[in-house]
Design a protein around this motif. Structure first.
Motif, mmCIF file in Angstrom:
data_model
loop_
_atom_site.group_PDB
_atom_site.id
_atom_site.type_symbol
_atom_site.label_atom_id
_atom_site.label_comp_id
_atom_site.label_asym_id
_atom_site.label_seq_id
_atom_site.Cartn_x
_atom_site.Cartn_y
_atom_site.Cartn_z
ATOM 1 N N ARG A 1 -0.502 -1.778 -23.738
ATOM 2 C CA ARG A 1 -0.682 -2.458 -25.003
ATOM 3 C C ARG A 1 0.328 -3.015 -25.378
ATOM 4 N N THR A 2 1.532 -2.285 -25.564
ATOM 5 C CA THR A 2 2.769 -2.705 -26.102
ATOM 6 C C THR A 2 3.709 -2.919 -25.143
ATOM 7 N N GLY A 3 3.574 -2.457 -23.838
ATOM 8 C CA GLY A 3 4.790 -2.652 -23.044
ATOM 9 C C GLY A 3 5.474 -3.513 -22.724
ATOM 10 N N GLU A 4 4.865 -4.784 -22.944
ATOM 11 C CA GLU A 4 5.617 -6.050 -22.723
ATOM 12 C C GLU A 4 6.630 -6.594 -23.688
ATOM 13 N N GLN A 5 6.198 -5.998 -24.854
ATOM 14 C CA GLN A 5 7.006 -6.267 -26.189
ATOM 15 C C GLN A 5 8.372 -5.347 -26.093
ATOM 16 N N ALA A 6 7.974 -4.117 -25.775
ATOM 17 C CA ALA A 6 8.950 -3.250 -25.192
ATOM 18 C C ALA A 6 10.015 -3.314 -24.253
ATOM 19 N N LYS A 7 9.406 -3.958 -23.236
ATOM 20 C CA LYS A 7 10.340 -4.525 -22.009
ATOM 21 C C LYS A 7 11.254 -5.641 -22.674
ATOM 22 N N ARG A 8 10.831 -6.411 -23.593
ATOM 23 C CA ARG A 8 11.669 -7.523 -23.932
ATOM 24 C C ARG A 8 12.849 -6.967 -24.914
ATOM 25 N N ARG A 9 12.323 -5.966 -25.711
ATOM 26 C CA ARG A 9 13.554 -5.255 -26.450
ATOM 27 C C ARG A 9 14.523 -4.321 -25.615
ATOM 28 N N MET A 10 13.933 -3.840 -24.541
ATOM 29 C CA MET A 10 14.774 -3.012 -23.825
ATOM 30 C C MET A 10 15.689 -3.932 -22.988
ATOM 31 N N ASP A 11 15.406 -5.192 -22.557
ATOM 32 C CA ASP A 11 16.334 -6.069 -21.938
ATOM 33 C C ASP A 11 17.228 -6.532 -22.796
ATOM 34 N N LYS A 12 16.802 -6.930 -24.346
ATOM 35 C CA LYS A 12 18.052 -7.149 -25.115
ATOM 36 C C LYS A 12 19.103 -6.019 -25.503
ATOM 37 N N TYR A 13 18.748 -4.767 -25.489
ATOM 38 C CA TYR A 13 19.722 -3.738 -25.450
ATOM 39 C C TYR A 13 20.349 -3.502 -24.283
ATOM 40 N N GLN B 1 23.800 8.830 -32.700
ATOM 41 C CA GLN B 1 22.826 9.820 -32.045
ATOM 42 C C GLN B 1 22.173 10.528 -33.252
ATOM 43 N N GLN B 2 23.080 10.940 -34.141
ATOM 44 C CA GLN B 2 22.381 11.644 -35.225
ATOM 45 C C GLN B 2 21.223 10.790 -36.080
ATOM 46 N N PHE B 3 21.680 9.508 -36.170
ATOM 47 C CA PHE B 3 20.529 8.491 -36.710
ATOM 48 C C PHE B 3 19.385 8.374 -36.018
ATOM 49 N N ALA B 4 19.687 8.256 -34.591
ATOM 50 C CA ALA B 4 18.581 8.069 -33.798
ATOM 51 C C ALA B 4 17.571 9.228 -33.609
ATOM 52 N N HIS B 5 18.226 10.346 -33.691
ATOM 53 C CA HIS B 5 17.054 11.278 -33.749
ATOM 54 C C HIS B 5 16.330 11.570 -34.965
ATOM 55 N N CYS B 6 17.078 11.167 -35.985
ATOM 56 C CA CYS B 6 16.216 11.161 -37.193
ATOM 57 C C CYS B 6 15.088 9.883 -37.193
ATOM 58 N N HIS B 7 15.489 8.859 -36.965
ATOM 59 C CA HIS B 7 14.470 7.925 -36.825
ATOM 60 C C HIS B 7 13.098 8.093 -35.643
ATOM 61 N N ILE B 8 13.713 8.731 -34.675
ATOM 62 C CA ILE B 8 12.518 8.933 -33.631
ATOM 63 C C ILE B 8 11.703 10.072 -34.448
ATOM 64 N N TYR C 1 12.829 7.382 -22.588
ATOM 65 C CA TYR C 1 12.202 6.410 -23.692
ATOM 66 C C TYR C 1 11.703 5.119 -23.288
ATOM 67 N N TRP C 2 12.710 4.369 -22.532
ATOM 68 C CA TRP C 2 12.144 3.154 -22.270
ATOM 69 C C TRP C 2 11.286 3.222 -20.927
ATOM 70 N N LYS C 3 11.314 4.022 -20.259
ATOM 71 C CA LYS C 3 10.309 4.431 -19.159
ATOM 72 C C LYS C 3 9.017 4.615 -19.684
ATOM 73 N N GLN C 4 8.881 5.408 -20.686
ATOM 74 C CA GLN C 4 7.529 5.481 -21.397
ATOM 75 C C GLN C 4 7.118 4.505 -22.031
ATOM 76 N N VAL C 5 7.795 3.780 -23.006
ATOM 77 C CA VAL C 5 7.409 2.724 -23.783
ATOM 78 C C VAL C 5 7.101 1.483 -23.228
ATOM 79 N N THR C 6 7.812 1.298 -22.095
ATOM 80 C CA THR C 6 7.548 0.078 -21.387
ATOM 81 C C THR C 6 6.284 0.107 -20.506
ATOM 82 N N GLU D 1 14.444 1.106 -35.248
ATOM 83 C CA GLU D 1 15.496 1.725 -36.037
ATOM 84 C C GLU D 1 16.305 2.663 -34.676
ATOM 85 N N PHE D 2 15.425 3.329 -34.264
ATOM 86 C CA PHE D 2 15.672 4.475 -33.190
ATOM 87 C C PHE D 2 16.466 3.673 -31.962
ATOM 88 N N GLU D 3 15.703 2.517 -31.569
ATOM 89 C CA GLU D 3 16.221 1.925 -30.254
ATOM 90 C C GLU D 3 17.505 1.486 -30.654
#
Length: 117
Positions: free
Chosen positions: A73-85, A25-32, A64-69, A39-41
């Motif tokens: 422009r980039t929502g489809e790529q983000a959706k694929r990453r979200m599905d992976k995670y 969680q600490q790393f996530a906050h730093c990365h964002i 986060y995922w609601k916003q980026v998906t 790295e955040f994801e």
């Protein structure tokens, strides 16, 4: 934030005890904050899986995922990453459910043998 400007403290904590999941969680906050979204994801996913940070991480995950998906422009790529995670999270949930079920079976079978004595 001192931990973000000098991440060696976080890295040292992670090296000392790789099972110390709070560090994700600490790393996530730093990365964002640093704009390192990939790295955040990754770290956010680990933070969601950590029992100590899950409560704070799940709402952040959802926002986060609601916003980026929803980005046109980039929502489809983000959706694929979200599905992976999400698959990683789902697998961890499945494994935990199996572990709990096995414990319940073991407890009930040992209770049955103890009651026969």
């Amino acid at each position: 934030h001192i931990l973000c400007t000098d991440s060696s403290f976080l890295e040292k904590a992670e090296n000392i005890d790789p099972s110390y999941c709070d560090v994700h969680q600490q790393f996530a906050h730093c990365h964002i904050q640093q704009g390192k979204y990939l790295e955040f994801e990754e770290r956010l996913t680990h933070a969601v899986l950590c029992p100590f940070t899950m409560g704070q991480s799940v709402p952040l995950w959802q926002r986060y995922w609601k916003q980026v998906t929803s980005d046109p422009r980039t929502g489809e790529q983000a959706k694929r990453r979200m599905d992976k995670y999400q698959a990683i999270v789902n697998e961890a949930i499945r494994q935990e459910a199996e572990r709990e079920k096995a414990q319940q079976v073991a407890a009930s079978s040992s209770g049955a043998t103890n009651g026969d004595e």
